[in-house]
Design a protein around this motif. Structure first.
Motif, PDB file in Angstrom:
ATOM      1  N   ASP A 121       0.831  -1.206   0.000  1.00  0.00           N
ATOM      2  CA  ASP A 121       0.000   0.000   0.000  1.00  0.00           C
ATOM      3  C   ASP A 121       0.865   1.254   0.000  1.00  0.00           C
ATOM      4  O   ASP A 121       0.499   2.268  -0.630  1.00  0.00           O
ATOM      5  N   ASP A 122       1.989   1.196   0.714  1.00  0.00           N
ATOM      6  CA  ASP A 122       2.906   2.341   0.685  1.00  0.00           C
ATOM      7  C   ASP A 122       3.425   2.581  -0.731  1.00  0.00           C
ATOM      8  O   ASP A 122       3.585   3.738  -1.162  1.00  0.00           O
ATOM      9  N   VAL A 123       3.685   1.497  -1.460  1.00  0.00           N
ATOM     10  CA  VAL A 123       4.136   1.634  -2.841  1.00  0.00           C
ATOM     11  C   VAL A 123       3.038   2.259  -3.704  1.00  0.00           C
ATOM     12  O   VAL A 123       3.311   3.128  -4.548  1.00  0.00           O
ATOM     13  N   ASP A 124       1.789   1.860  -3.499  1.00  0.00           N
ATOM     14  CA  ASP A 124       0.688   2.453  -4.255  1.00  0.00           C
ATOM     15  C   ASP A 124       0.532   3.934  -3.930  1.00  0.00           C
ATOM     16  O   ASP A 124       0.281   4.760  -4.840  1.00  0.00           O
ATOM     17  N   ASP A 125       0.677   4.290  -2.660  1.00  0.00           N
ATOM     18  CA  ASP A 125       0.594   5.708  -2.287  1.00  0.00           C
ATOM     19  C   ASP A 125       1.738   6.499  -2.928  1.00  0.00           C
ATOM     20  O   ASP A 125       1.550   7.638  -3.385  1.00  0.00           O
ATOM     21  N   PHE A 126       2.913   5.912  -2.968  1.00  0.00           N
ATOM     22  CA  PHE A 126       4.060   6.564  -3.592  1.00  0.00           C
ATOM     23  C   PHE A 126       3.808   6.774  -5.080  1.00  0.00           C
ATOM     24  O   PHE A 126       4.095   7.841  -5.629  1.00  0.00           O
ATOM     25  N   ARG A 127       3.230   5.775  -5.747  1.00  0.00           N
ATOM     26  CA  ARG A 127       2.933   5.898  -7.179  1.00  0.00           C
ATOM     27  C   ARG A 127       1.879   6.975  -7.424  1.00  0.00           C
ATOM     28  O   ARG A 127       2.012   7.788  -8.354  1.00  0.00           O
ATOM     29  N   ALA A 128       0.850   7.035  -6.582  1.00  0.00           N
ATOM     30  CA  ALA A 128      -0.176   8.054  -6.743  1.00  0.00           C
ATOM     31  C   ALA A 128       0.387   9.458  -6.469  1.00  0.00           C
ATOM     32  O   ALA A 128       0.036  10.424  -7.161  1.00  0.00           O
ATOM     33  N   ARG A 129       1.260   9.571  -5.487  1.00  0.00           N
ATOM     34  CA  ARG A 129       1.849  10.877  -5.185  1.00  0.00           C
ATOM     35  C   ARG A 129       2.720  11.357  -6.343  1.00  0.00           C
ATOM     36  O   ARG A 129       2.724  12.547  -6.692  1.00  0.00           O
ATOM     37  N   ALA A 130       3.455  10.447  -6.970  1.00  0.00           N
ATOM     38  CA  ALA A 130       4.294  10.817  -8.110  1.00  0.00           C
ATOM     39  C   ALA A 130       3.437  11.224  -9.305  1.00  0.00           C
ATOM     40  O   ALA A 130       3.754  12.190 -10.013  1.00  0.00           O
ATOM     41  N   ALA A 131       2.339  10.498  -9.551  1.00  0.00           N
ATOM     42  CA  ALA A 131       1.470  10.839 -10.679  1.00  0.00           C
ATOM     43  C   ALA A 131       0.814  12.202 -10.476  1.00  0.00           C
ATOM     44  O   ALA A 131       0.646  12.966 -11.439  1.00  0.00           O
ATOM     45  N   TYR A 132       0.445  12.526  -9.241  1.00  0.00           N
ATOM     46  CA  TYR A 132      -0.167  13.828  -8.971  1.00  0.00           C
ATOM     47  C   TYR A 132       0.822  14.968  -9.189  1.00  0.00           C
ATOM     48  O   TYR A 132       0.443  16.063  -9.626  1.00  0.00           O
ATOM     49  N   ALA A 133       2.106  14.726  -8.908  1.00  0.00           N
ATOM     50  CA  ALA A 133       3.112  15.780  -9.047  1.00  0.00           C
ATOM     51  C   ALA A 133       3.437  16.091 -10.505  1.00  0.00           C
ATOM     52  O   ALA A 133       4.049  17.121 -10.786  1.00  0.00           O
ATOM     53  N   LEU A 134       3.061  15.230 -11.439  1.00  0.00           N
ATOM     54  CA  LEU A 134       3.402  15.461 -12.845  1.00  0.00           C
ATOM     55  C   LEU A 134       2.721  16.690 -13.420  1.00  0.00           C
ATOM     56  O   LEU A 134       3.313  17.451 -14.176  1.00  0.00           O
ATOM     57  N   GLY A 135       1.472  16.872 -13.101  1.00  0.00           N
ATOM     58  CA  GLY A 135       0.707  17.930 -13.758  1.00  0.00           C
ATOM     59  C   GLY A 135      -0.085  17.355 -14.923  1.00  0.00           C
ATOM     60  O   GLY A 135       0.267  16.305 -15.489  1.00  0.00           O
ATOM     61  N   PRO A 136      -1.140  18.030 -15.349  1.00  0.00           N
ATOM     62  CA  PRO A 136      -2.033  17.460 -16.391  1.00  0.00           C
ATOM     63  C   PRO A 136      -1.371  17.310 -17.750  1.00  0.00           C
ATOM     64  O   PRO A 136      -1.603  16.323 -18.444  1.00  0.00           O
ATOM     65  N   ASP A 137      -0.550  18.286 -18.168  1.00  0.00           N
ATOM     66  CA  ASP A 137       0.046  18.215 -19.509  1.00  0.00           C
ATOM     67  C   ASP A 137       1.026  17.058 -19.617  1.00  0.00           C
ATOM     68  O   ASP A 137       0.998  16.287 -20.586  1.00  0.00           O
ATOM     69  N   LEU A 138       1.903  16.937 -18.649  1.00  0.00           N
ATOM     70  CA  LEU A 138       2.891  15.864 -18.676  1.00  0.00           C
ATOM     71  C   LEU A 138       2.225  14.516 -18.450  1.00  0.00           C
ATOM     72  O   LEU A 138       2.635  13.506 -19.048  1.00  0.00           O
ATOM     73  N   ASP A 139       1.200  14.472 -17.634  1.00  0.00           N
ATOM     74  CA  ASP A 139       0.503  13.211 -17.380  1.00  0.00           C
ATOM     75  C   ASP A 139      -0.179  12.702 -18.639  1.00  0.00           C
ATOM     76  O   ASP A 139      -0.238  11.493 -18.884  1.00  0.00           O
ATOM     77  N   ALA A 140      -0.694  13.620 -19.495  1.00  0.00           N
ATOM     78  CA  ALA A 140      -1.364  13.197 -20.725  1.00  0.00           C
ATOM     79  C   ALA A 140      -0.396  12.628 -21.746  1.00  0.00           C
ATOM     80  O   ALA A 140      -0.815  11.878 -22.633  1.00  0.00           O
ATOM     81  N   ALA A 141       0.887  12.969 -21.639  1.00  0.00           N
ATOM     82  CA  ALA A 141       1.876  12.483 -22.600  1.00  0.00           C
ATOM     83  C   ALA A 141       2.604  11.244 -22.128  1.00  0.00           C
ATOM     84  O   ALA A 141       3.487  10.751 -22.837  1.00  0.00           O
ATOM     85  N   LEU A 142       2.260  10.734 -20.959  1.00  0.00           N
ATOM     86  CA  LEU A 142       2.950   9.574 -20.389  1.00  0.00           C
ATOM     87  C   LEU A 142       1.967   8.445 -20.150  1.00  0.00           C
ATOM     88  O   LEU A 142       0.775   8.672 -19.905  1.00  0.00           O
ATOM     89  N   LEU A 143       2.486   7.225 -20.218  1.00  0.00           N
ATOM     90  CA  LEU A 143       1.684   6.050 -19.891  1.00  0.00           C
ATOM     91  C   LEU A 143       1.422   5.999 -18.388  1.00  0.00           C
ATOM     92  O   LEU A 143       2.094   6.680 -17.611  1.00  0.00           O
ATOM     93  N   PRO A 144       0.427   5.223 -17.966  1.00  0.00           N
ATOM     94  CA  PRO A 144       0.192   5.086 -16.518  1.00  0.00           C
ATOM     95  C   PRO A 144       1.466   4.627 -15.805  1.00  0.00           C
ATOM     96  O   PRO A 144       2.260   3.855 -16.347  1.00  0.00           O
ATOM     97  N   TYR A 154       9.582  -6.317  -7.620  1.00  0.00           N
ATOM     98  CA  TYR A 154       8.136  -6.178  -7.467  1.00  0.00           C
ATOM     99  C   TYR A 154       7.660  -5.136  -8.461  1.00  0.00           C
ATOM    100  O   TYR A 154       8.231  -4.042  -8.589  1.00  0.00           O
ATOM    101  N   LEU A 155       6.624  -5.468  -9.236  1.00  0.00           N
ATOM    102  CA  LEU A 155       6.046  -4.571 -10.228  1.00  0.00           C
ATOM    103  C   LEU A 155       4.593  -4.317  -9.892  1.00  0.00           C
ATOM    104  O   LEU A 155       3.851  -5.261  -9.560  1.00  0.00           O
ATOM    105  N   ALA A 156       4.191  -3.037  -9.973  1.00  0.00           N
ATOM    106  CA  ALA A 156       2.797  -2.698  -9.657  1.00  0.00           C
ATOM    107  C   ALA A 156       2.380  -1.497 -10.480  1.00  0.00           C
ATOM    108  O   ALA A 156       3.047  -0.464 -10.471  1.00  0.00           O
ATOM    109  N   GLY A 157       1.265  -1.666 -11.202  1.00  0.00           N
ATOM    110  CA  GLY A 157       0.671  -0.558 -11.938  1.00  0.00           C
ATOM    111  C   GLY A 157      -0.650  -0.171 -11.329  1.00  0.00           C
ATOM    112  O   GLY A 157      -0.992  -0.571 -10.203  1.00  0.00           O
ATOM    113  N   ASP A 158      -1.425   0.624 -12.057  1.00  0.00           N
ATOM    114  CA  ASP A 158      -2.722   1.034 -11.529  1.00  0.00           C
ATOM    115  C   ASP A 158      -3.657  -0.154 -11.337  1.00  0.00           C
ATOM    116  O   ASP A 158      -4.540  -0.121 -10.465  1.00  0.00           O
ATOM    117  N   LEU A 159      -3.499  -1.188 -12.154  1.00  0.00           N
ATOM    118  CA  LEU A 159      -4.341  -2.378 -12.058  1.00  0.00           C
ATOM    119  C   LEU A 159      -3.595  -3.544 -11.451  1.00  0.00           C
ATOM    120  O   LEU A 159      -3.970  -4.713 -11.639  1.00  0.00           O
TER     121      LEU A 159
END
Length: 921
Positions: free
Chosen positions: A94-117, A142-147
């Motif tokens: 769960d800590d890894v999932d929180d870390f992934r969500a925190r990193a995705a939020y820091a990208l910003g909308p423009d950069l997030d739209a140009a990158l894969l999940p 260990y590998l973990a994506g949004d799904l």
């Protein structure tokens, strides 16, 4: 009453407008055709260039691979327990999932739209497998994506589970190895001969045993899942991943076994990161600047690498990749702009010549209109309406065709042609009408006539001086600043006002050369006339007299010289790029074929047996082995220098360069001589900034041994297009205590490609023919080369059209004079020779001097055009004139001129001598 109150608006006479349009439909249609064709080219090229720029950005990102990923790291929260041990964190996933969500939020909308999940990756340390004689390593991941992690099918055993079932467990720091369960792939299970329930015998870097147990064997549901690219060893063993001769195995962790993985190793040995892979198809030229800026801001706001906390630490080469793509696109954009400027220059001159021809045909009608009382503003309005309708209609047709042929259309480049077509005719017409109705007589005073002549000469000199000053300023700006400016974050790639002048340098240079020839041609014609007067050949006298009488006409010579010179320039540019691509492929590969031992290479690629087998293959010329290390750590006066280090047999490498199109390097012979000081190893050094001259002392550090002293004894040749290179002889370096481990094999000869491809080793094969083919079909390269050939064809067509218009403009006066000479006994065949004597001089001058002028301009301007960014060469390529193509340009011009006189003679055959004799009565 004031005068402005008595003024009236121009009142066009519409029947006259329609009548002139019907009478001169041919010249008007010709003008419309020229404008439409140029509008088609000028409107389609920017849109096609923009599409090629988008494709180039996407292709660059695809070639960069994982280097273009956006990566963020963060340390774990300490797992210290209340009794001095380490606590097992059951919800570590769960800590890894929180870390992934925190990193995705820091990208910003423009950069997030140009990158894969995002995909989170947790890697353990590199462990050594102690079973077996071959060097093998192991790493659990260990590998973990949004799904969740990538889907797998467990063909034996089950997914990794927890080592304990208790919610809270604390283990001492010095306790026994903590067990961790992993899954391995079918390929790894077959190679290791292990199955579910077995332990993998591994030790860490300090020789301590680690308890890694196999829970099951899996088969990936989709081996093309992007998550597997981040850990390819999870699919199959990865030879060379941890050095030449090693093979890495990997174990897959689950969310349940991840907490055990942290306790199985030291506290700081389990690293977590989140990877964002770019979506190449979502990247365009317009978005590159903003995306690169956002990546830079992320890295600038990144936490300190030395801080052991949970702050985000960003790493990425995406901004560098995008800026490199923008630099290449910017270079191609200005190169295309130079070609378009040349086409527009010739087009404007041709339209001026067409307007001059049209006005010559209309002069009697304009004179009659003035005699009937027509005002100059009225005539100007009529002519402006006519030319504007023709120009705008033709431009609309051309832009519509451009929109149908290209993904977009740009009208800005078509404006000069439209303005020339709309304004040239009315301007010339008003001047002709004003001269026809002017009652000022030629002064009888000689001084007054000299004053008028001097005034005309001063006006001409002022125009020539203005063109010369503009050309000098353009060339100075071009060589001092260049055309390629570093793209800023907000730059959209559009041409700005400060780039218009240097872009026009070739066109202005052609105009200066044409003006010089325009000054010299009358002098030559008068000299030829004086020589003919001394001869006994009347035909030579008549021809020289006609040539001297028409040598001062400016537009025909300007059109012919400009068109041929600019066409030659375009041909030279296209040929230079084509030749530069071939040289760039040689520079990139280094031979006809190359074997690279990389992360996917096998063991013993560059062994003597393999080299001998390749050398014995048919069609192989030379085989040279070397150790090539990118970003090697070399120090110069306590300053880190990261060049491409090449350890090679200097003699063999020198022979290789001597038998290929690559530049020779005689300085390689100095590497086999003793160094300038005791213990110094001679080296050839090449630095991109030129701050490491001959005599510089360098240090090559070693692990657990003193650094090796290197001394620069010369300049190294470029290897693989690298700007910073250090070359050392393998025997000399081995004598200093550092034997080479070859990881590169260069092979030359017609059979090199087949020999390397059939070598039987698992190495990366790079073929020069494949590299050259990929460079030629690249969007930017293919687009610029096609534009160069198209521009050359259009310019040559404009030159031939200018020749036809020039001949037609003077045809009436020329054949009127010749017909009168026929009344004195001149035969029709002799009349044709006299006509040729009038037509040929400017054509011969253009055919001879035009290509030479184009070659001179190419030599002066191709350097600042930064063609190396397109060809992949280490330095700007020199101009490569295709003399046979330039000869064809001259032959085409002369052949067209040779057909003008017979065609005119056939058309004038029915002219009656009585009508000619009564002309002017």
């Amino acid at each position: 009453m004031k005068r402005w109150l008595t003024r009236r608006w121009p009142a066009p006479h519409w029947p006259s407008v329609r009548g002139r349009g019907r009478t001169d439909a041919g010249p008007l249609l010709l003008t419309a055709a020229v404008i439409a064709a140029v509008a088609l080219l000028a409107g389609a090229v920017p849109a096609l260039l923009r599409a090629a720029a988008d494709s180039a950005v996407q292709d660059t990102v695809r070639r960069a691979g994982q280097d273009s990923n956006v990566l963020v790291r963060a340390d774990w929260e300490r797992d210290d327990g209340p009794t001095g041990g380490r606590v097992r964190t059951a919800r570590l996933a769960d800590d890894v999932d929180d870390f992934r969500a925190r990193a995705a939020y820091a990208l910003g909308p423009d950069l997030d739209a140009a990158l894969l999940p995002p995909i989170a990756v947790v890697n353990g340390p590199i462990l050594s497998i102690t079973d077996g004689s071959a060097p093998r390593t192991f790493q659990f991941t260990y590998l973990a994506g949004d799904l969740g992690g990538p889907d797998v099918t467990w063909v034996a055993g089950s997914a990794p589970g927890p080592a304990v079932t208790d919610e809270f467990v604390e283990t001492p720091y010095n306790g026994p190895p903590w067990p961790v369960q992993v899954g391995i792939s079918e390929a790894e299970a077959t190679t290791l001969h292990l199955g579910p329930g077995d332990r993998i015998p591994v030790k860490d870097g300090q020789g301590r045993d680690r308890d890694v147990r196999i829970s099951g064997i899996y088969r990936p549901a989709d081996s093309a899942d992007p998550a597997w690219r981040l850990a390819p060893a999870l699919l199959r063993p990865a030879p060379g991943a941890d050095g030449v001769g090693t093979t890495r195995f990997a174990g897959l962790l689950s969310a349940e076994s991840l907490p055990d993985a942290r306790l199985a190793v030291d506290e700081d040995q389990l690293r977590r990161s989140v990877h964002f892979a770019p979506v190449p198809d979502a990247l365009t030229w317009d978005t590159t600047a903003a995306l690169a800026s956002q990546v830079v801001k992320l890295k600038a706001a990144s936490g300190s690498s030395g801080a052991r906390d949970e702050s985000l630490k960003w790493e990425s080469q995406l901004d560098t990749t995008l800026r490199a793509a923008r630099t290449r696109i910017g270079a191609v954009a200005v190169q295309a702009a130079v070609l378009l400027t040349g086409v527009l220059t010739a087009t404007v001159l041709v339209l001026l010549l067409a307007a001059d021809l049209l006005v010559r045909r209309r002069t009697p009608a304009l004179r009659a209109a003035r005699q009937r009382g027509a005002a100059l503003p009225d005539l100007g309005a009529e002519l402006t309406i006519e030319s504007t309708v023709v120009s705008l209609s033709a431009a609309a047709v051309g832009l519509a065709l451009a929109r149908a042929a290209a993904p977009g259309v740009s009208w800005a480049w078509a404006v000069p042609a439209v303005l020339a077509g709309a304004l040239a005719g009315p301007t010339f017409g008003i001047l002709a009408a004003a001269r026809a109705s002017r009652d000022r007589r030629q002064p009888a005073n000689r001084a007054a006539r000299r004053w008028i002549r001097a005034t005309g000469q001063l006006r001409r000199a002022a125009v020539e001086a203005a063109v010369l000053i503009a050309a000098v300023a353009a060339f100075v700006t071009l060589h001092q600043r260049g055309l390629l400016s570093v793209a800023s974050d907000g730059d959209t790639g559009a041409l700005t006002g400060d780039t218009i002048l240097p872009i026009s340098a070739p066109a202005l240079g052609v105009l200066v050369g044409a003006l010089v020839l325009l000054r010299l041609l009358p002098l030559g014609a008068r000299f030829a006339l004086r020589q003919a007067l001394r001869s006994r050949r009347p035909l030579a006298v008549f021809g020289a007299a006609r040539a001297a009488a028409t040598a001062g006409r400016a537009l025909p010579l300007l059109v012919l010289v400009s068109a041929t010179a600019l066409a030659s320039f375009a041909l030279i540019l296209g040929t230079t790029v084509t030749r530069g691509l071939a040289d760039g492929a040689w520079s990139s590969v280094g031979a006809d074929a190359r074997l690279d031992v990389g992360a996917e290479a096998g063991v013993g690629v560059a062994t003597p047996a393999v080299v001998e087998r390749i050398a014995a293959a048919p069609g192989v010329g030379q085989v040279v082995v070397a150790q090539v290390t990118d970003s090697a750590r070399v120090f110069s006066d306590s300053t880190l220098f990261t060049p491409r280090l090449v350890i090679v047999d200097a003699d063999a490498f020198q022979r290789l360069l001597a038998t290929t199109p690559l530049p020779d390097a005689p300085a390689l012979a100095r590497l086999t001589t003793p160094g300038p000081g005791p213990g110094d190893v001679p080296a050839l050094v090449r630095s991109s900034d030129g701050e490491l001259p001959t005599g510089t002392r360098l240090q090559l550090p070693r692990d657990d041994a003193p650094a090796i002293r290197l001394t620069a004894v010369g300049t190294a040749p470029s290897v693989g297009g690298a700007g910073d290179v250090v070359i050392v002889d393998a025997a000399a370096l081995a004598g200093a205590g550092l034997p080479a481990v070859p990881n590169t094999v260069w092979v030359t000869g017609p059979g090199a490609a087949r020999a390397v491809s059939n070598s039987g080793v698992a190495a990366n094969v790079v073929l020069r023919a494949d590299v050259l083919r990929a460079q030629r079909v690249a969007p930017l390269t293919a687009g610029l080369v096609r534009l160069a050939w198209t521009a050359a064809a259009v310019l040559l067509t404009l030159g031939l059209l200018g020749l036809t218009l020039a001949a037609a403009a003077g045809a009436s006066e020329r054949w009127q004079t010749l017909t009168r000479l026929r009344t004195l006994g001149l035969r029709p065949r002799d009349a044709r020779w006299v006509a040729a004597g009038e037509v040929l001089p400017p054509v011969v001058v253009a055919a001879v001097c035009g290509p030479l002028l184009g070659a001179l301009l190419a030599r002066l301007t191709l350097g600042p055009l930064d063609l190396r960014l397109l060809t992949g060469q280490a330095a700007d390529p020199g101009a490569v004139p295709p003399w046979w193509l330039l000869g064809l340009v001259s032959v085409a011009l002369l052949a067209a001129a040779a057909t003008v006189v017979p065609v005119e003679s056939a058309l004038r055959r029915r002219d009656r001598l009585s009508e000619v004799l009564r002309a002017g009565e």
